[in-house]
Design a protein around this motif. Structure first.
Motif, PDB file in Angstrom:
ATOM      1  N   GLU A 451     -12.364 -39.137 -64.866  1.00  0.00           N
ATOM      2  CA  GLU A 451     -11.368 -38.312 -64.976  1.00  0.00           C
ATOM      3  C   GLU A 451     -11.069 -37.289 -63.989  1.00  0.00           C
ATOM      4  O   GLU A 451     -11.917 -37.422 -62.945  1.00  0.00           O
ATOM      5  CB  GLU A 451     -11.664 -36.924 -65.983  1.00  0.00           C
ATOM      6  N   HIS A 452      -9.746 -37.030 -63.661  1.00  0.00           N
ATOM      7  CA  HIS A 452      -9.409 -36.201 -62.429  1.00  0.00           C
ATOM      8  C   HIS A 452     -10.308 -34.753 -62.753  1.00  0.00           C
ATOM      9  O   HIS A 452     -10.105 -34.430 -64.017  1.00  0.00           O
ATOM     10  CB  HIS A 452      -7.768 -35.829 -62.293  1.00  0.00           C
ATOM     11  N   THR A 453     -10.630 -34.110 -61.764  1.00  0.00           N
ATOM     12  CA  THR A 453     -11.305 -32.774 -61.906  1.00  0.00           C
ATOM     13  C   THR A 453     -10.322 -31.904 -61.325  1.00  0.00           C
ATOM     14  O   THR A 453      -9.845 -31.982 -59.942  1.00  0.00           O
ATOM     15  CB  THR A 453     -12.395 -32.652 -61.283  1.00  0.00           C
ATOM     16  N   VAL A 454      -9.632 -30.789 -62.020  1.00  0.00           N
ATOM     17  CA  VAL A 454      -8.877 -29.807 -61.507  1.00  0.00           C
ATOM     18  C   VAL A 454      -9.617 -28.599 -61.339  1.00  0.00           C
ATOM     19  O   VAL A 454     -10.022 -28.063 -62.403  1.00  0.00           O
ATOM     20  CB  VAL A 454      -7.560 -29.840 -62.550  1.00  0.00           C
ATOM     21  N   LEU A 455      -9.691 -28.098 -60.203  1.00  0.00           N
ATOM     22  CA  LEU A 455     -10.375 -26.948 -59.829  1.00  0.00           C
ATOM     23  C   LEU A 455      -9.242 -25.920 -59.503  1.00  0.00           C
ATOM     24  O   LEU A 455      -8.291 -26.097 -58.628  1.00  0.00           O
ATOM     25  CB  LEU A 455     -11.170 -27.057 -58.358  1.00  0.00           C
ATOM     26  N   VAL A 456      -9.508 -24.614 -60.227  1.00  0.00           N
ATOM     27  CA  VAL A 456      -8.517 -23.744 -60.056  1.00  0.00           C
ATOM     28  C   VAL A 456      -9.224 -22.458 -59.345  1.00  0.00           C
ATOM     29  O   VAL A 456     -10.153 -22.135 -60.071  1.00  0.00           O
ATOM     30  CB  VAL A 456      -7.940 -23.211 -61.420  1.00  0.00           C
ATOM     31  N   PHE A 457      -8.762 -22.153 -58.137  1.00  0.00           N
ATOM     32  CA  PHE A 457      -9.192 -20.929 -57.369  1.00  0.00           C
ATOM     33  C   PHE A 457      -8.186 -19.854 -57.593  1.00  0.00           C
ATOM     34  O   PHE A 457      -7.037 -19.916 -57.208  1.00  0.00           O
ATOM     35  CB  PHE A 457      -9.721 -21.074 -56.224  1.00  0.00           C
ATOM     36  N   GLY A 458      -8.617 -18.658 -58.001  1.00  0.00           N
ATOM     37  CA  GLY A 458      -7.784 -17.467 -57.971  1.00  0.00           C
ATOM     38  C   GLY A 458      -6.953 -17.626 -59.167  1.00  0.00           C
ATOM     39  O   GLY A 458      -7.139 -18.234 -60.077  1.00  0.00           O
ATOM     40  N   GLY A 459      -5.845 -16.640 -59.101  1.00  0.00           N
ATOM     41  CA  GLY A 459      -4.830 -16.548 -60.122  1.00  0.00           C
ATOM     42  C   GLY A 459      -5.210 -15.662 -61.520  1.00  0.00           C
ATOM     43  O   GLY A 459      -6.429 -15.339 -61.445  1.00  0.00           O
ATOM     44  N   ASP A 460      -4.148 -15.302 -62.135  1.00  0.00           N
ATOM     45  CA  ASP A 460      -4.371 -14.289 -63.165  1.00  0.00           C
ATOM     46  C   ASP A 460      -4.135 -15.088 -64.274  1.00  0.00           C
ATOM     47  O   ASP A 460      -3.889 -16.381 -64.544  1.00  0.00           O
ATOM     48  CB  ASP A 460      -3.426 -13.290 -63.201  1.00  0.00           C
ATOM     49  N   MET A 482     -11.427 -26.331 -64.561  1.00  0.00           N
ATOM     50  CA  MET A 482     -12.260 -25.332 -64.650  1.00  0.00           C
ATOM     51  C   MET A 482     -11.978 -24.387 -63.700  1.00  0.00           C
ATOM     52  O   MET A 482     -11.250 -24.675 -62.686  1.00  0.00           O
ATOM     53  CB  MET A 482     -13.733 -25.909 -64.289  1.00  0.00           C
ATOM     54  N   LEU A 483     -12.087 -23.038 -64.143  1.00  0.00           N
ATOM     55  CA  LEU A 483     -11.801 -22.078 -63.180  1.00  0.00           C
ATOM     56  C   LEU A 483     -13.043 -21.916 -62.276  1.00  0.00           C
ATOM     57  O   LEU A 483     -14.281 -21.526 -62.887  1.00  0.00           O
ATOM     58  CB  LEU A 483     -11.383 -20.676 -63.812  1.00  0.00           C
ATOM     59  N   ILE A 484     -12.869 -21.688 -60.908  1.00  0.00           N
ATOM     60  CA  ILE A 484     -13.974 -21.280 -60.197  1.00  0.00           C
ATOM     61  C   ILE A 484     -13.795 -19.853 -59.970  1.00  0.00           C
ATOM     62  O   ILE A 484     -12.938 -19.462 -59.049  1.00  0.00           O
ATOM     63  CB  ILE A 484     -14.022 -22.219 -59.107  1.00  0.00           C
ATOM     64  N   SER A 485     -14.667 -19.076 -60.106  1.00  0.00           N
ATOM     65  CA  SER A 485     -14.750 -17.573 -60.091  1.00  0.00           C
ATOM     66  C   SER A 485     -15.620 -17.296 -58.711  1.00  0.00           C
ATOM     67  O   SER A 485     -16.129 -17.983 -58.277  1.00  0.00           O
ATOM     68  CB  SER A 485     -15.132 -16.757 -61.012  1.00  0.00           C
ATOM     69  N   ARG A 486     -15.134 -16.330 -58.010  1.00  0.00           N
ATOM     70  CA  ARG A 486     -15.907 -15.448 -56.907  1.00  0.00           C
ATOM     71  C   ARG A 486     -17.230 -15.049 -57.237  1.00  0.00           C
ATOM     72  O   ARG A 486     -17.509 -14.648 -58.414  1.00  0.00           O
ATOM     73  CB  ARG A 486     -14.948 -14.712 -56.029  1.00  0.00           C
ATOM     74  N   MET A 520      -3.525 -18.177 -55.692  1.00  0.00           N
ATOM     75  CA  MET A 520      -4.186 -19.143 -56.452  1.00  0.00           C
ATOM     76  C   MET A 520      -4.159 -20.664 -55.497  1.00  0.00           C
ATOM     77  O   MET A 520      -2.973 -20.872 -55.005  1.00  0.00           O
ATOM     78  CB  MET A 520      -3.495 -19.471 -57.703  1.00  0.00           C
ATOM     79  N   THR A 521      -5.105 -21.352 -55.598  1.00  0.00           N
ATOM     80  CA  THR A 521      -5.068 -22.736 -55.081  1.00  0.00           C
ATOM     81  C   THR A 521      -5.553 -23.545 -56.065  1.00  0.00           C
ATOM     82  O   THR A 521      -6.740 -23.213 -56.584  1.00  0.00           O
ATOM     83  CB  THR A 521      -6.256 -22.576 -53.706  1.00  0.00           C
ATOM     84  N   ILE A 522      -4.915 -24.820 -56.299  1.00  0.00           N
ATOM     85  CA  ILE A 522      -5.473 -25.745 -57.314  1.00  0.00           C
ATOM     86  C   ILE A 522      -5.519 -26.943 -56.584  1.00  0.00           C
ATOM     87  O   ILE A 522      -4.990 -27.586 -55.554  1.00  0.00           O
ATOM     88  CB  ILE A 522      -4.375 -26.039 -58.268  1.00  0.00           C
ATOM     89  N   VAL A 523      -6.970 -27.524 -56.699  1.00  0.00           N
ATOM     90  CA  VAL A 523      -7.375 -28.767 -56.053  1.00  0.00           C
ATOM     91  C   VAL A 523      -7.743 -29.651 -57.023  1.00  0.00           C
ATOM     92  O   VAL A 523      -8.460 -29.529 -57.905  1.00  0.00           O
ATOM     93  CB  VAL A 523      -8.677 -28.362 -55.088  1.00  0.00           C
TER      94      VAL A 523
END
Length: 550
Positions: A451-460, A482-486, A520-523
Motif C-alpha cells: 500500500e501507499h502510506t499517506v501521512l497527514v501533518f497538521g490541518g483541521d 494516518m494523521l500525525i499529531s504533534r 498542512m503537509t501531506i507526504v
C-alpha cells in the motif's frame, strides 16, 4: 494460491525479492532456477544501508541481521616480501552513527548463499516455492499474455518440456540472460578482457589470521585478499593471477601454492575450498528494462566490477521498484503504462552506479598495482554514497512535487537536501510514535510493500475531509492513511481515523519542519519506501493518484 500470473526466471536475491514482493501483494508467481539448489559460495556479501531499509519495510530484515556480521572490519595491508608486517591499516567503511531518520547507516556482510537461504525460507512462508533444475528455453510474447517453454531436468537426468502461459515474465536469469537476449535488448559497455579475477571460499584451519580484519598482500600488478566468512571459511580474491589460469580454473592446491609463493605466509594453513570461480570485470547495462509484458532485473539488466558492493544491492532494488508496480497492474488497479516508469526510474540510477563502480575499480587497480602505500587510503575508501541512501528517482514521471516542496538539483545518487523530505527520495524513519492505545510505533513499521502510506501533518477537520474525499478516487486497498499529531496534542480526527502522536518529535522534524502555522503537509510514501509526493493541499492527492492509477 491461484494460477501463477508472473513467471520469474532465476532464484537469486533479485528473483526471490520480486517473488516475495508479489506474494505480499496477492499476486501468484512461479519461480524457476536452472541450478539444482541455491549456489554455494559467499559471492556478493555486502548489504548496503538502503537495502537494509527496504528489507525492514518488506519484513525480511530480522533474520538477515541475525545471521549477518554487523561488525565493520578494518583492512590490513602487509609488507612484501615476508607478508607478516602490517604497513597500512584502514577501515573497510567508516562507521556512521545511526539517527532517528536513518536507523540503518552501516552495511553488514552476509554470504550470498546464506542470504538466499533466508529469502527462500521467507518466500516459502508466504506460500511460494522455487522449482530448481528448470530452465526457460524460450518464450513468445502476445498482446495479452506470454507463453514460456520450460525444460525440467528430472532426478534420473531425463528432461521434460512444458509450455506454460503467464500474464507477465521477468528475467532474473543472470548476465547470460535468455530473457534479455530474446527481447533483443542491447547490453552496452565493455569487458576488461585483460583483467582476470579468481574468487572463492576456502577454510583456514589454524588461527594465524585475525578475523576482525580483511587481509591484503599487494605485489606489483597483483592483489591477494582474504576476508572472513562464516565459521572457518574465508572469502578469497586474487587479481593478476597467472596467465594460464585464464584458460583452466586452478585447483585448490594450485591456488594454495600460488598464495604461499606470492605472500610467503606458509604459517596460514588451508583446509577445503568450498568453491572456486573466476571472472573478467564487465561494465554493461541494458538500454531499457523491459518490452511489453517481459522485464529484466539484476544481472540480466546490468553487470559491473564488484568494487563498491553495489551489484547485489542494485539487483534487489530493481525488484523492489518493479514489484509494487507490477502488482498494481496485475491486479487491475493501475494501467500497464505504470510499468514504463520501471525503466525510466532505474536507467539513470544504474548508469550512475556503473560510472561510480567503474571509477572505483580503475582507481583501486591503478593504485594497488603501483604499491603506493600512501595512496591506498584514497583508493580503498568506501562508504558515503555507496550506502545508497541518496539513490533517488527525482524527475520521474510518476513523482509529484508542488512548487513549495521542489526538489534540489542532483544526480541519481545524490541525497535530498538536509532537514526536509522531498519527493523522489527515500522516506525517513521516525520512532517514538504513539497510538491512542499507547502502543508505540515507528514509520518503518507503518510502511508496507502492498500500500501507499499517506501521512497527514497538521490541518483541521475541513482539510482532513478534503483528504478523505481525494483518496476516494484511488482504488480500494491501495492506501493506508494516518494523521500525525504533534507531541502533546491528541490530534483527534473523526475523518482520519488512525492518529499517531509524534511524542518524540522525529516525524515533524523529518517531514514537516517547514510547515507554516495552521498549514498542512501531506507526504505520500510509495510501497518501495520512496516519497511519491509532498503536497500542501488535498487536491495533490488526486493529481498523484492519476499518475499511478490513471
Amino acid at each position: 494460491m491461484s494460477q501463477p500470473s508472473v513467471l520469474i526466471a532465476g532464484a537469486g536475491p533479485a528473483g526471490l525479492i520480486l517473488g516475495i514482493s508479489l506474494l505480499k501483494n496477492g499476486v501468484a508467481v512461479r519461480l524457476i532456477d536452472r541450478e539444482s539448489k541455491h549456489r554455494v559460495g559467499s559471492r556478493g556479501a555486502g548489504i548496503q544501508p538502503r537495502t537494509l531499509e527496504s528489507y525492514d519495510i518488506l519484513g525480511v530484515l530480522p533474520e538477515i541481521l541475525k545471521r549477518a556480521d554487523p561488525e565493520l572490519c578494518r583492512r590490513r595491508m602487509y609488507e612484501l616480501p615476508g607478508g607478516t608486517k602490517v604497513i597500512k591499516e584502514l577501515p573497510v567503511v567508516e562507521y556512521v552513527e545511526p539517527t532517528p531518520g536513518m536507523p540503518h547507516t552501516n552495511p553488514v556482510t552476509l554470504g550470498q548463499d546464506l542470504h538466499e537461504e533466508i529469502l527462500h525460507g521467507y518466500l516459502v512462508e508466504l506460500g511460494g516455492t522455487v522449482e530448481f533444475d528448470t530452465v526457460l528455453g524460450s518464450f513468445d510474447q502476445l498482446p495479452d499474455h506470454v507463453v514460456a517453454q520450460l525444460v525440467k531436468t528430472r532426478p534420473d537426468g531425463t528432461e521434460a518440456t512444458e509450455s506454460a502461459k503467464f500474464d507477465w515474465l521477468v528475467g532474473a536469469d543472470g548476465v547470460h540472460s535468455v530473457v534479455r537476449k530474446q527481447l533483443g535488448l542491447s547490453f552496452v559497455g565493455e569487458t576488461k578482457e585483460e583483467d582476470y579475477v579468481l574468487v572463492g571460499d576456502i577454510d583456514v584451519v589454524n588461527e594465524s589470521l585475525d578475523r576482525k580484519f580483511w587481509h591484503y598482500w599487494i605485489p606489483p600488478s597483483q592483489m591477494l585478499i582474504l576476508r572472513p566468512g562464516a565459521g572457518t571459511s574465508w572469502r578469497m580474491a586474487f587479481t593478476g593471477a597467472p596467465e594460464h589460469w585464464k584458460k583452466t580454473l586452478p585447483t585448490r592446491d594450485e591456488f594454495v601454492e600460488k598464495f604461499y609463493a606470492v605472500t610467503g605466509r606458509r604459517d596460514i594453513k588451508f583446509g577445503a575450498a568450498t568453491w572456486l570461480s573466476s571472472f573478467r570485470p564487465s561494465m554493461r547495462m541494458v538500454d531499457k528494462f523491459g518490452v511489453g509484458r517481459v522485464f529484466v532485473v539484476g544481472d540480466a539488466a546490468h553487470c559491473h566490477s564488484p568494487t563498491g558492493g553495489q551489484g547485489l544491492n542494485s539487483s534487489v532494488q530493481d525488484s523492489i521498484n518493479l514489484g509494487w508496480k507490477l502488482a498494481l497492474v496485475a491486479t487491475g488497479r493501475a494501467p500497464a503504462t505504470l510499468l514504463d516508469s520501471y525503466s525510466t526510474e532505474r536507467l539513470p540510477i544504474i548508469a550512475e552506479m556503473l560510472k561510480l563502480t567503474t571509477s572505483l575499480y580503475e582507481q583501486t587497480a591503478a593504485t594497488a598495482g603501483t604499491g603506493d602505500v600512501g595512496g591506498w587510503t584514497t583508493a580503498f575508501k568506501r562508504g558515503g554514497a555507496l550506502g545508497m541512501l541518496g539513490v533517488n528517482t527525482r524527475g520521474s514521471t510518476i513523482v509529484l512535487v508542488d512548487d513549495e516542496h521542489a526538489a534540489a538539483e542532483g544526480g541519481a545518487y545524490a541525497a535530498a537536501a538536509p532537514g526536509r523530505v522531498q519527493a523522489g527520495y527515500r522516506a525517513p524513519d521516525a520512532p517514538g510514535l504513539v497510538g491512542e492505545d499507547e502502543t508505540t510505533a515507528r514509520l518503518f513499521d507503518v510502511f508496507g510493500p502492498a500500500e501507499h502510506t499517506v501521512l497527514v501533518f497538521g490541518g483541521d477537520a475541513l482539510a482532513h475531509g478534503a483528504v478523505k474525499h481525494a483518496l476516494a478516487c484511488w482504488p480500494q486497498g491501495t492506501e493506508h492513511t494516518m494523521l500525525i499529531s504533534r507531541a502533546g496534542e491528541k490530534g483527534e480526527s473523526t475523518v482520519l481515523r488512525e492518529v499517531l502522536e509524534d511524542r518524540e518529535g522525529h516525524a515533524y522534524a523529518g517531514y514537516a519542519s517547514d510547515m507554516t502555522e495552521g498549514g498542512m503537509t501531506i507526504v505520500i510514501v510509495r510501497p518501495d519506501g520512496v516519497v511519491g509526493a509532498v503536497v500542501s493541499q488535498a487536491e495533490g492527492i488526486e493529481r498523484y493518484g492519476k499518475l499511478i492509477f490513471g
